[in-house]
Every structure is written in C-alpha cells, then in structure tokens.
Design a protein around this motif. Structure first.
Motif, PDB file in Angstrom:
ATOM      1  N   ASP A  94      -4.003  48.304 -11.535  1.00  0.00           N
ATOM      2  CA  ASP A  94      -4.028  47.050 -12.010  1.00  0.00           C
ATOM      3  C   ASP A  94      -4.424  46.696 -13.424  1.00  0.00           C
ATOM      4  OD1 ASP A  94      -4.617  44.186 -12.512  1.00  0.00           O
ATOM      5  OD2 ASP A  94      -5.635  43.987 -10.663  1.00  0.00           O
ATOM      6  N   ILE A  95      -3.460  46.621 -14.321  1.00  0.00           N
ATOM      7  CA  ILE A  95      -3.781  46.631 -15.897  1.00  0.00           C
ATOM      8  C   ILE A  95      -3.746  45.216 -16.286  1.00  0.00           C
ATOM      9  CG2 ILE A  95      -3.153  49.013 -16.091  1.00  0.00           C
ATOM     10  CD1 ILE A  95      -0.509  47.852 -17.186  1.00  0.00           C
ATOM     11  N   THR A  96      -3.883  44.313 -15.467  1.00  0.00           N
ATOM     12  CA  THR A  96      -3.969  42.744 -15.806  1.00  0.00           C
ATOM     13  C   THR A  96      -4.680  42.468 -17.106  1.00  0.00           C
ATOM     14  OG1 THR A  96      -3.413  42.196 -13.533  1.00  0.00           O
ATOM     15  CG2 THR A  96      -4.000  40.413 -15.052  1.00  0.00           C
ATOM     16  N   ASN A  97      -5.923  43.013 -17.084  1.00  0.00           N
ATOM     17  CA  ASN A  97      -7.013  42.793 -18.197  1.00  0.00           C
ATOM     18  C   ASN A  97      -6.700  43.687 -19.182  1.00  0.00           C
ATOM     19  OD1 ASN A  97      -8.138  40.796 -16.415  1.00  0.00           O
ATOM     20  ND2 ASN A  97      -9.442  42.316 -15.440  1.00  0.00           N
ATOM     21  N   LEU A  98      -5.680  44.496 -19.119  1.00  0.00           N
ATOM     22  CA  LEU A  98      -5.540  45.489 -20.431  1.00  0.00           C
ATOM     23  C   LEU A  98      -4.522  45.010 -21.365  1.00  0.00           C
ATOM     24  CD1 LEU A  98      -6.270  49.134 -18.768  1.00  0.00           C
ATOM     25  CD2 LEU A  98      -7.902  47.249 -19.794  1.00  0.00           C
ATOM     26  N   VAL A  99      -3.630  44.390 -20.611  1.00  0.00           N
ATOM     27  CA  VAL A  99      -2.498  43.990 -21.567  1.00  0.00           C
ATOM     28  C   VAL A  99      -2.515  42.536 -22.073  1.00  0.00           C
ATOM     29  CG1 VAL A  99      -0.590  45.440 -20.280  1.00  0.00           C
ATOM     30  CG2 VAL A  99      -1.071  43.011 -19.521  1.00  0.00           C
ATOM     31  N   ARG A 100      -1.851  42.290 -23.099  1.00  0.00           N
ATOM     32  CA  ARG A 100      -2.211  41.166 -23.907  1.00  0.00           C
ATOM     33  C   ARG A 100      -0.891  40.383 -24.349  1.00  0.00           C
ATOM     34  NH1 ARG A 100      -5.447  44.991 -27.706  1.00  0.00           N
ATOM     35  NH2 ARG A 100      -3.951  45.574 -29.107  1.00  0.00           N
ATOM     36  N   VAL A 101      -0.767  39.121 -24.869  1.00  0.00           N
ATOM     37  CA  VAL A 101       0.311  38.491 -25.491  1.00  0.00           C
ATOM     38  C   VAL A 101       0.246  39.123 -26.966  1.00  0.00           C
ATOM     39  CG1 VAL A 101       1.235  36.399 -26.342  1.00  0.00           C
ATOM     40  CG2 VAL A 101       0.062  36.321 -23.988  1.00  0.00           C
ATOM     41  N   GLY A 102       1.320  39.596 -27.264  1.00  0.00           N
ATOM     42  CA  GLY A 102       1.468  40.243 -28.566  1.00  0.00           C
ATOM     43  C   GLY A 102       1.996  41.704 -28.489  1.00  0.00           C
ATOM     44  N   GLN A 103       1.245  42.386 -29.469  1.00  0.00           N
ATOM     45  CA  GLN A 103       1.670  43.747 -29.446  1.00  0.00           C
ATOM     46  C   GLN A 103       0.846  44.815 -28.454  1.00  0.00           C
ATOM     47  OE1 GLN A 103       1.014  46.088 -32.941  1.00  0.00           O
ATOM     48  NE2 GLN A 103       3.285  47.039 -32.775  1.00  0.00           N
ATOM     49  N   ASN A 104       1.432  45.443 -27.683  1.00  0.00           N
ATOM     50  CA  ASN A 104       0.596  46.575 -26.812  1.00  0.00           C
ATOM     51  C   ASN A 104       1.007  48.002 -27.207  1.00  0.00           C
ATOM     52  OD1 ASN A 104      -0.617  44.703 -24.451  1.00  0.00           O
ATOM     53  ND2 ASN A 104       1.069  43.500 -25.296  1.00  0.00           N
ATOM     54  N   SER A 105       0.219  48.653 -26.638  1.00  0.00           N
ATOM     55  CA  SER A 105       0.610  50.230 -26.819  1.00  0.00           C
ATOM     56  C   SER A 105       0.103  50.957 -25.487  1.00  0.00           C
ATOM     57  CB  SER A 105      -0.194  50.845 -27.880  1.00  0.00           C
ATOM     58  OG  SER A 105      -1.726  50.947 -27.845  1.00  0.00           O
ATOM     59  N   VAL A 106       0.707  51.807 -25.013  1.00  0.00           N
ATOM     60  CA  VAL A 106       0.488  52.770 -23.903  1.00  0.00           C
ATOM     61  C   VAL A 106       0.475  54.173 -24.584  1.00  0.00           C
ATOM     62  CG1 VAL A 106       1.351  53.688 -22.007  1.00  0.00           C
ATOM     63  CG2 VAL A 106       1.878  51.121 -22.440  1.00  0.00           C
ATOM     64  N   GLU A 107      -0.664  54.904 -24.207  1.00  0.00           N
ATOM     65  CA  GLU A 107      -0.907  56.397 -24.532  1.00  0.00           C
ATOM     66  C   GLU A 107      -1.202  57.012 -23.298  1.00  0.00           C
ATOM     67  OE1 GLU A 107      -3.459  57.053 -27.750  1.00  0.00           O
ATOM     68  OE2 GLU A 107      -2.263  55.912 -29.341  1.00  0.00           O
ATOM     69  N   VAL A 111       0.645  63.761 -26.020  1.00  0.00           N
ATOM     70  CA  VAL A 111       0.339  62.310 -25.767  1.00  0.00           C
ATOM     71  C   VAL A 111       1.658  61.574 -26.076  1.00  0.00           C
ATOM     72  CG1 VAL A 111      -1.076  60.385 -26.579  1.00  0.00           C
ATOM     73  CG2 VAL A 111      -1.833  62.538 -26.709  1.00  0.00           C
ATOM     74  N   LEU A 112       1.919  60.826 -24.923  1.00  0.00           N
ATOM     75  CA  LEU A 112       3.302  60.167 -24.972  1.00  0.00           C
ATOM     76  C   LEU A 112       2.954  58.726 -25.106  1.00  0.00           C
ATOM     77  CD1 LEU A 112       4.907  61.613 -21.661  1.00  0.00           C
ATOM     78  CD2 LEU A 112       5.060  62.383 -24.031  1.00  0.00           C
ATOM     79  N   THR A 113       3.809  58.030 -25.930  1.00  0.00           N
ATOM     80  CA  THR A 113       3.455  56.532 -26.400  1.00  0.00           C
ATOM     81  C   THR A 113       4.321  55.810 -26.399  1.00  0.00           C
ATOM     82  OG1 THR A 113       4.094  57.124 -28.672  1.00  0.00           O
ATOM     83  CG2 THR A 113       1.853  57.672 -28.088  1.00  0.00           C
ATOM     84  N   LYS A 114       4.213  54.542 -25.861  1.00  0.00           N
ATOM     85  CA  LYS A 114       5.087  53.467 -26.128  1.00  0.00           C
ATOM     86  C   LYS A 114       4.285  52.121 -26.603  1.00  0.00           C
ATOM     87  CE  LYS A 114       8.970  51.238 -24.918  1.00  0.00           C
ATOM     88  NZ  LYS A 114      10.193  51.542 -25.439  1.00  0.00           N
ATOM     89  N   GLU A 115       4.925  51.454 -27.412  1.00  0.00           N
ATOM     90  CA  GLU A 115       4.666  50.092 -27.910  1.00  0.00           C
ATOM     91  C   GLU A 115       5.558  49.033 -27.462  1.00  0.00           C
ATOM     92  OE1 GLU A 115       3.972  50.183 -32.116  1.00  0.00           O
ATOM     93  OE2 GLU A 115       2.461  51.486 -32.068  1.00  0.00           O
ATOM     94  N   PHE A 116       4.892  47.933 -26.958  1.00  0.00           N
ATOM     95  CA  PHE A 116       5.753  46.925 -26.502  1.00  0.00           C
ATOM     96  C   PHE A 116       5.287  45.576 -26.904  1.00  0.00           C
ATOM     97  CE2 PHE A 116       3.291  48.020 -22.988  1.00  0.00           C
ATOM     98  CZ  PHE A 116       2.898  46.804 -22.666  1.00  0.00           C
ATOM     99  N   ASP A 117       5.974  44.460 -26.896  1.00  0.00           N
ATOM    100  CA  ASP A 117       5.676  43.162 -27.318  1.00  0.00           C
ATOM    101  C   ASP A 117       5.585  42.252 -25.992  1.00  0.00           C
ATOM    102  OD1 ASP A 117       4.930  43.664 -30.058  1.00  0.00           O
ATOM    103  OD2 ASP A 117       6.764  43.381 -30.419  1.00  0.00           O
ATOM    104  N   LEU A 118       4.587  41.453 -26.040  1.00  0.00           N
ATOM    105  CA  LEU A 118       4.777  40.462 -24.874  1.00  0.00           C
ATOM    106  C   LEU A 118       4.441  38.872 -25.459  1.00  0.00           C
ATOM    107  CD1 LEU A 118       2.484  42.113 -22.135  1.00  0.00           C
ATOM    108  CD2 LEU A 118       4.881  42.002 -22.221  1.00  0.00           C
TER     109      LEU A 118
END
Length: 947
Positions: free
Chosen positions: A180-193, A125-132
């Motif tokens: 289209d991941i518009t509804n999946l990301v958010r302001v603040g911390q996000n994670s991708v798995e 499982v590849l992961t990445k965290e990012f902030d918006l």
C-alpha cells in the motif's frame, strides 16, 4: 463481551496474500457467559458496511475457529468484515472491522521482467520516474525482485518488511508482494528506486559451503504500480525497458558473508535495462508472512578483549543485524563482524565455518544511520573495527528479525533456570523462524531442515501462532515433494541438497500439518497438505514393497537418532538406535496420521486403508522387535521412548516397558542420551507412563548432558549439541556446532502439556475442548502457563505450599470446555472455589488416582491435600548423590554409616544415581537392613529443601 483476534487465514489484515477460500476466525472474551449461541459475519467493500457483499445472518453454524467465506473474490479488492456474537447469558457484541485485500488473482501482468544491462555481479538499483496530475485515492505496488529486493517511493521505503520476496523453491514458484503506497505517491513527479541483492536465488547458499546461482544467474525485477484517482480513472506504471539502472552503493551481498556498503559509490550514470523471459506461470501472490523487525535490543556492554578488540555484547543470542549511527570521516571503513561466543575473552567466529558474517561500511563523511539490506546474522557479540574515537553503545541497536507471528504462550515456574530454559527455546524459535524454519541462523547453512522443523512444531505452535508460517512451509514442501515422487527432501527449499527420504525428517509432511490442525482447529491445513501427507506414506510403502512387503521400512538412508549420545562410534552423529526400528516406527506413525487426516476430511475409505496399513506395520514391528513377554530387543532410551509414544507396545506389556525405561535411565545415571528422535518425546513418555518423577529429574539436572547444563553455562538460546560449550568455556568443536539450534527446545512442549497440563484434544481441536492435567513435582514450588489459543486465553497455575497442600487455578475461555484431571486426589476431599465438589454442582468423578472434573468457561480454583505426600523427606531409597548434597544428611550418615559418608567424590559421581539401599549390597559397602531402617528413622525428619 468484546471480540478480538480477527484474522483471515490466521493473519491479521492480510494484504495481497493468496487466500484461496478465505477462513475467518475471531475470539470473544470479557464475558461471564459460557457458550456462543449464534454469530453473524458481514462482509462489505467499505468500513461503514453499506456496500455489502455477504451477510450470514444470525447463525448457529458459525465456528469462531474457521468460517469459510462463501464468496468469489475479485482482484485488487479490499474486503471489510465484522462479526456479531450472541452468548447464552444474553450478552451480545459487535467487533470492530477487520479487512483483507486481494492481489492480482488471475489478472494479466502488463509488467515485464527486467534486468540491468551490465555485469551480473554488480548490484543494481532500478529506477523509474513518473508524473501524476490527478488526486490519488489509493495506490498499490505488486512486486517481485530476484534474488532479494527493497523498494523506495520518493525516497521512502515501501513497507516495513525485509528480505523479500522471501525464501522458497524459486524453480517451482515465485511470490510477489503487495504494498500500500497511497501515502508515498503524490501529485507531480514521483520516483521509484529498487535495490536488488543476491539472496539464495543467485548468491552463495547451500550445504558444505554452498553454490552460487542455484536458481538463476541474473538479477530480475517485476513491478506493477496501480493508482486509483479521485475521478475514477486508473494509472498504471509497469516495469519494462523504459526503466533505467545504476550501480548500487551495495558492492557485495550474501546471506552467509554479509554486505559491503560504500556510501561514496553514488554514481548517477544510468544504464539501460533489458527484458527477461522468465514467464508468469510461477508467479503467485504471497504466502509468506512478512519478515519484520519484531524487537530492538541495546548492547549491554562494550568489551575490550585481551586481544585488544572492541566487542559489543547484546546480552542475547539473536538474529537480524545491528543498526548504528555514525558521522565517520569520509573514506573511513567501519567493519562489524558477528559471532555467537567469546573464547578466552576474545571475539570468535570459527564455528561459523566459511561464513564471514560481516558488514563493511565505507563512510561518505555525512551523519548516517546504517544497516545491511540483503543479509542477516545470528549473533550475540559484534566486533567493531575502524571506529573513530570512543565507542558509545547507545549508537548501536540490535534489530531482531523474524516472521511476523504473535506470541501466544508463556511459562513461569519457581525455578529461575527452568524459566531461562523456556526463554532460550522461545529465542531459538524467534531466531530460526525467519520465513522458513531454519536449523541455525549463523553459519554457512541456515537451511530449512525438515527434521528440525518436525520435532519442534508442537512447541512452536504453543509459543506462537504458527498457522500461516507452517502453511507456507507446507506448501513449499509439497512443491518440492511433487517432483520427487513423494519423497520429502532433507531441506525445504532443496537448494543444493538433493537427497531426502529419511525417517523423522520426512515426517515433516505428516506431523507438522497434524500439529497445526490440533492447535488451530482449521481443517484447511489438512486439505492443503493431504496429498503431501499421503504421498510421503506412499513413498515409504513403495520402498517397503520393493523389499518384500514386510511392513517394515528397512531400506534407504536415515539420519537415525541424530546427535544422540549412545552410539557405539563416538565420532558418528547417528546415535545407537537401530535406524530400521526408527524408520519403521515412523512408517506406522505417519500412516496413522494420514488415516486421521482422511477421517477429518471425510475420506472414510482412505482413512480405513491407512489405519489398516498402520496396524499392519505395528504388528510387524511387534513381531520383529518384541518378545512374547514384552521385552524390546533394543534396550536404549530412544527405542523405549519411541515404542511407548507411537504405541508400538501391546497394552498388556506397556507397564513392563515403562519399567524397562526407568531401569534404562537408572543405568544411564538418570541422564538423557537421546538425540533428535528421542528427545522430543522423552519427558512426555515418562510423565504419561508413571515416571513423572524421572521427567522432572531430567529437566532439573544441571550437569552434562542436560537442558539446564547450557543454561548454567550462560546460554541464551538452545544449543545444537548437549555439550556445544565445555565446562571450561571452550567450544567443543567447530565442524557442526551451532549455539542457536532449536530442536532440543522441544522440551517446552512437555512443559506446556505435562507440567502446566494444557493439552489439545483431537476430537475438538483448536482448544475448543482441552484436557487440563498438570503433573506437579515437589522440586517446583509452583508452575503457571498461559496460552492465547485459537479458542481464547487459557491459564493453568498450580502451587505446592509448605504443608503439602496442592492448589490449582484454571481459566477457561468463553465458548470452550475442559476436562480437568487432578492428580493423587480423592473426590471427597477436593475443594473447588471454596466448596466441596458435590456442593459446587459440577460433574466430578474418581478415575483411579485422579479426580476428573468437567468444566465450562470461567475461573476455577481447587485445593486439597494429595493422597500421596508431595513434601519429600530424605530416605535410604533416594539416590546417594542427593543424600551427599545435604550437609545435615551427611552428618547423619557420618554417625550411622561412616564408610558411606567417606566415599570419595569420584565414586559418588559414578554411583550416585543409585540409592543407598541398592549400594548396600555391594561388597565395598555392606549395610544391614536393620542399620538402613534405623537410618531412615533419622532421615525422615529432614525435609528436602527445594532450591
């Protein structure tokens, strides 16, 4: 008037596809008008159409089947489009907005290919965290993962498709998907798995058990997430060595063997990833339609087998998987095994060969809804082991998985078995059109055999909108072919099967694109595939010239009439038709298709060259295989059928060959003996050459070998073999015996074309004009078909009433026309919409035994008493088996010819295909002409009752 079916490249609202020059299509309906007089297409960057990028204006040149959009596409851009249509009665309509969105196009990839830095056998499982920090307006992810992948954003699956990046020749090209991941990301911390599985890229796949690591030996992943903010700025998150990896709860995955999921194996330990140098040259925006859950089924029964097993019966041989809800205790293991049939009431998997086809789930004690991720199964029955307590079938759901195609056709008749046969063929298509047209979906094969796809392609295009599906398969075929000097592989993608060049299999290169063009009227498929079409014929031509330019194809390996029943060697699957005849016939056929395609594309010189080549081959075949009186040297069903279908027989001898086919069938007791080559054309050739009654006989036979034999045995899909299961319920063999193999489902094309009479016309493809020519038979009381074609919805319905009157109802869509052919009719006696044809003011003419009527869009009803009596009465000219099946007839026989009535059952079985008059000359059953005539006078009072 309203407008529907707005499609781009025949896909509804495509996101991130490689669209080339976009082709827009639509259907106008719900109007009394006959013709489109003008249309307008508008394209804009917003749904309000204020930011216009194209406006055709009111134009008489716009074709609803395919309008090529003359703009240069920008990357990362959503285009909205709508159409306005004007009709000849003054109607006007504006469509709702449709859209298409481009992917990266030629944009540079910032992302790097990455792979986990641990053992290549461990699922990662590849992961990445990012902030918006800023408001998100839109967000897209451009992704490719090898072998297979699923991506989650903030714990929610991205998209509704499975088994991405789909199945193709990974060594030639790699598809990336856009989400289209518009509804999946958010302001603040996000994670991708992102979870990765083996697939056919690096897992076990291929013929004869398959191989591992066919295309690669490491998991690989590439991703760019592009986020547009409200302030006009853009954020980008790209795969690189800053990503991390952890071990997956998926311990094993394989297309053939299934999956092992350990819910306890959640290890938070992170590992580094490393970059891979896979390059970007092979990357291409997707062509594959999404593979989605199209339907859901509930088990119809929980079976306790004699062996003590617990087995779910889904009631339908399907493809996908079973999802289940469980709260099993921690550490307990639930095992699902998938199979197609029961044997002696017990679960059975032997016909899957080496494929384990199982799913193992180890519980963590929490209530969960569980499914596999990187595999699929072909099955009706599911053996459940390790379940604690009483199993409730409501906890299980069958998820039916196939490429996202619209169903376009349907058929219904008065015969429930025929209706089931149609559904079986449809389910065979659902189960085997999972990104590639596979031969079978369950055993250790599941490969894109070109021959199976070719023979079924006509049926497939009636059943579903297959334009985009076959466009992708054709692209892949051409990619494989390009490295084979024009040779078409046996399977596409080739995987471990490196051979090819067989007639009928290689014809996937010519027949499929031509069928797609016929059905959808968009010549873009011919433009895309023309070099492939021509390359295949040139490959054959070189083989011909290497053998002395005989204009016959006599070299190389050929599958022949695969799985036919007329071979001299009962252990050989290759049938009894000389392979050089089949290969030469297809050489002729493919050359003509190249000539036709070239003409459509305006390549006149090429068209003339290949038409001449086709004619030369035809003449060579005639010289080699036909006598001067028109007798074909090969006297079997497939040879005669192929000669008639491909127009190899001289016109003056066509009737003779049709009669020879009738006699051949009589010798074969009016049962088919054809394989993959002869079967698709058998009933079509019979109906179109004066033997329509025999076509219906073959359709309605219920004993082996026949289509309905499998139906009577409880089949819910089409079998690979005519006797895949024996009358006692035992499987006939395990070496090559699939119960979901759609090739023989090609009978359904005859049902659309000849029973219902819906035929595309080459000069006006896409069903802009059709030939409506139903061919009824007294053994069906009615038949009706619908086809939601590229031009609109057609309906064809005929019925035969108790008094022998034929009625027909046809619905022709807006902006389309039809030539109706009414069989066994007199133009003076036909009523249309309650009036005579002369009063109705339509163009009608007598054409032999048919009445031909030219019609525009609308609903049209005809009725008449046919010139030939369609109500049948018994006679001595009928097969003895039909006489012996009726008790009233048997009583008459017992009174008049008792020695005939007393024939043993075995003799009736062996001789029952012959009429009593034919048998009357036999020494064991002499019957005088006078007695036969007397018998007819009695039998003609007994009506044949249709069951």
């Amino acid at each position: 008037m309203r407008i529907k079916n707005l499609k781009t490249n025949r896909i509804t609202n495509p996101l991130g596809f490689d669209l080339g020059r976009p082709r827009l299509s639509y259907v106008a309906y719900d109007t009394n008008a006959a013709k489109q007089t003008a249309a307008q297409i508008q394209v804009a960057l917003d749904e309000e159409f204020t930011n216009s990028v194209f406006d055709s204006g009111k134009s008489t040149e716009i074709d609803s089947l395919a309008f090529e959009l003359p703009i240069t596409l920008e990357s990362y851009t959503r285009y909205y489009w709508r159409v306005t249509v004007w009709a000849d009665n003054g109607d006007e309509a504006v469509s709702n907005a449709a859209w298409f969105e481009t992917a990266k196009l030629a944009e540079y990839w910032d992302a790097k290919w990455i792979t986990p830095d641990f053992d290549k056998e461990i699922h990662p499982v590849l992961t990445k965290e990012f902030d918006l920090s800023k408001e998100v307006v839109s967000a897209r992810a451009y992704v490719c993962g090898l072998g297979l992948y699923e991506m989650e954003i903030n714990g929610v699956k991205a998209g509704d498709e499975y088994l991405t990046p789909n199945f193709n020749a990974y060594d030639k090209w790699l598809q990336y998907q856009t989400y289209d991941i518009t509804n999946l990301v958010r302001v603040g911390q996000n994670s991708v798995e992102v979870s990765l599985g083996n697939g056919l890229y690096k897992g076990r796949f291929g013929f004869e058990g398959g191989e591992n690591e066919i295309y690669g030996d490491q998991y690989a992943f590439l991703c760019e997430i592009v986020i547009n903010h409200a302030d006009g700025t853009t954020s980008k998150i790209s795969s690189d060595d800053s990503w991390k990896a952890r071990t997956s709860q998926i311990l094993f995955s394989g297309i053939y063997d299934g999956e092992i999921f350990d819910a306890n194996a959640k290890d938070a330990t992170t590992y580094d990833v490393k970059e891979l140098d896979l390059g970007y040259d092979r990357l291409k925006a997707r062509l594959s339609l999404p593979v989605v859950i199209k339907e859901k089924l509930k088990p119809i029964e929980v079976i306790k087998t004699p062996a003590g097993e617990t087995v779910l019966d889904m009631g339908q041989n399907m493809v996908g998987w079973v999802q289940f809800k469980t709260n099993a205790t921690k550490g307990s293991e639930i095992v699902l095994q998938y199979g197609e049939l029961l044997q002696e009431g017990n679960f059975y998997q032997d016909n899957l060969r080496t494929a384990k086809a199982e799913f193992r789930y180890i519980s963590n004690g929490e209530e969960s809804v569980v499914r596999p991720h990187f595999t699929f199964y072909g099955f009706r029955y599911v053996k459940v082991s390790g379940w604690s307590g009483e199993l409730n079938k409501e906890d299980f759901t069958g998820c039916v998985l196939y490429s996202d195609m619209d169903q376009t056709g349907s058929i219904e008749t008065s015969n429930p078995l025929v209706n089931k046969l149609f559904l079986n063929a449809l389910w065979g298509q659902k189960g085997n059109f999972l990104d590639i047209p596979t031969d079978c979906p369950q055993r250790d094969e599941r490969m894109g055999w070109t021959g199976d796809a070719q023979v079924f392609s006509g049926t497939a295009a009636f059943n579903m909108d297959t334009y985009a599906f076959f466009s992708k398969y054709g692209y892949d075929l051409a990619q494989e072919q390009s490295s084979q000097d024009g040779m078409v592989p046996m399977v596409v993608p080739m995987a471990t099967v490196k051979g090819g060049g067989s007639s009928a299999w290689g014809e996937a290169a010519t027949v499929i694109p031509w069928n797609v063009y016929l059905h959808y009227g968009d010549k873009a498929i011919l433009e895309q595939q023309f070099d492939s079409m021509k390359g295949w014929v040139d490959f054959i031509k070189r083989a011909d010239e290497a053998s002395g330019s005989k204009r016959l194809w006599t070299s190389g390996f050929h599958f022949g009439d695969w799985l036919a029943l007329d071979g001299e060697d009962p252990n050989s699957p290759m049938g009894g038709t000389e392979t050089a005849f089949i290969s030469s016939a297809y050489y002729c056929y493919s050359s003509m298709l190249v000539a036709k395609a070239a003409k459509v594309l305006g390549k006149e010189e090429v068209s003339e060259e290949y038409e001449q080549l086709s004619n030369e081959i035809r003449n060579a075949i005639r010289a080699e295989y036909f006598t001067s009186n028109g007798r074909l040297a090969l006297n079997n069903q497939t040879a005669l059928v192929v000669a008639l279908f491909i127009d190899l027989v001289p016109d003056e001898h066509r009737k003779r060959l049709s009669n020879d086919l009738r006699e051949r069938l009589k010798k074969d007791k009016n049962h088919l003996k054809t394989g993959f080559v002869g079967t698709p054309y058998l009933c079509r050739v019979l109906s179109e050459n004066g033997n329509n009654d025999l076509a219906y006989t073959l359709l309605l036979n219920k004993d082996y070998p026949s289509w309905l034999y499998a139906v009577t045995m409880g089949a819910t899909t089409i079998w690979e073999r005519w006797n895949s299961v024996l009358p006692d319920g035992k499987i006939s063999g395990t070496d090559m015996n699939s119960l979901n193999h759609y090739a023989y489902g090609s009978i359904v094309e005859w049902m659309y074309r000849n029973v219902a009479g819906i035929n595309p016309v080459e000069k006006q493809p896409g069903f802009r004009h059709v030939r409506l020519a139903p061919q009824p038979d007294y053994r069906l009381k009615y038949a009706k078909a619908t086809l939601d074609s590229a031009a609109g919805l057609y309906e064809s319905h005929w019925e035969l009433n108790e008094n022998g009157k034929l009625t027909f109802k046809f619905v022709i869509p807006f902006n389309a026309t039809a030539t109706v052919e009414l069989p066994d009719a007199d133009v003076e006696n036909v009523q249309m919409n309650g009036k005579s044809l002369s009063e109705a003011g339509v163009s009608a003419s007598q054409n032999g035994k048919k009445v031909q009527v030219e019609l525009h869009s609308g609903t049209w009803e005809f009725e008449y008493i046919p010139e030939v009596d369609y109500i049948k009465y018994y006679s001595t000219h009928m097969p003895l088996s039909e006489l012996a099946a009726n008790d009233e007839v048997k009583n008459v026989l017992a009174e008049t010819v008792p020695h005939a009535a007393a024939l043993p059952e075995e003799m009736i079985t062996n001789l029952g295909h012959q009429s009593l008059r034919e048998l009357s000359h036999m020494p064991f059953m002499p019957i005088s002409a006078e007695v036969l005539d007397n018998l007819d006078s009695k039998l003609e009072k007994i009506k044949v009752v249709v069951q």
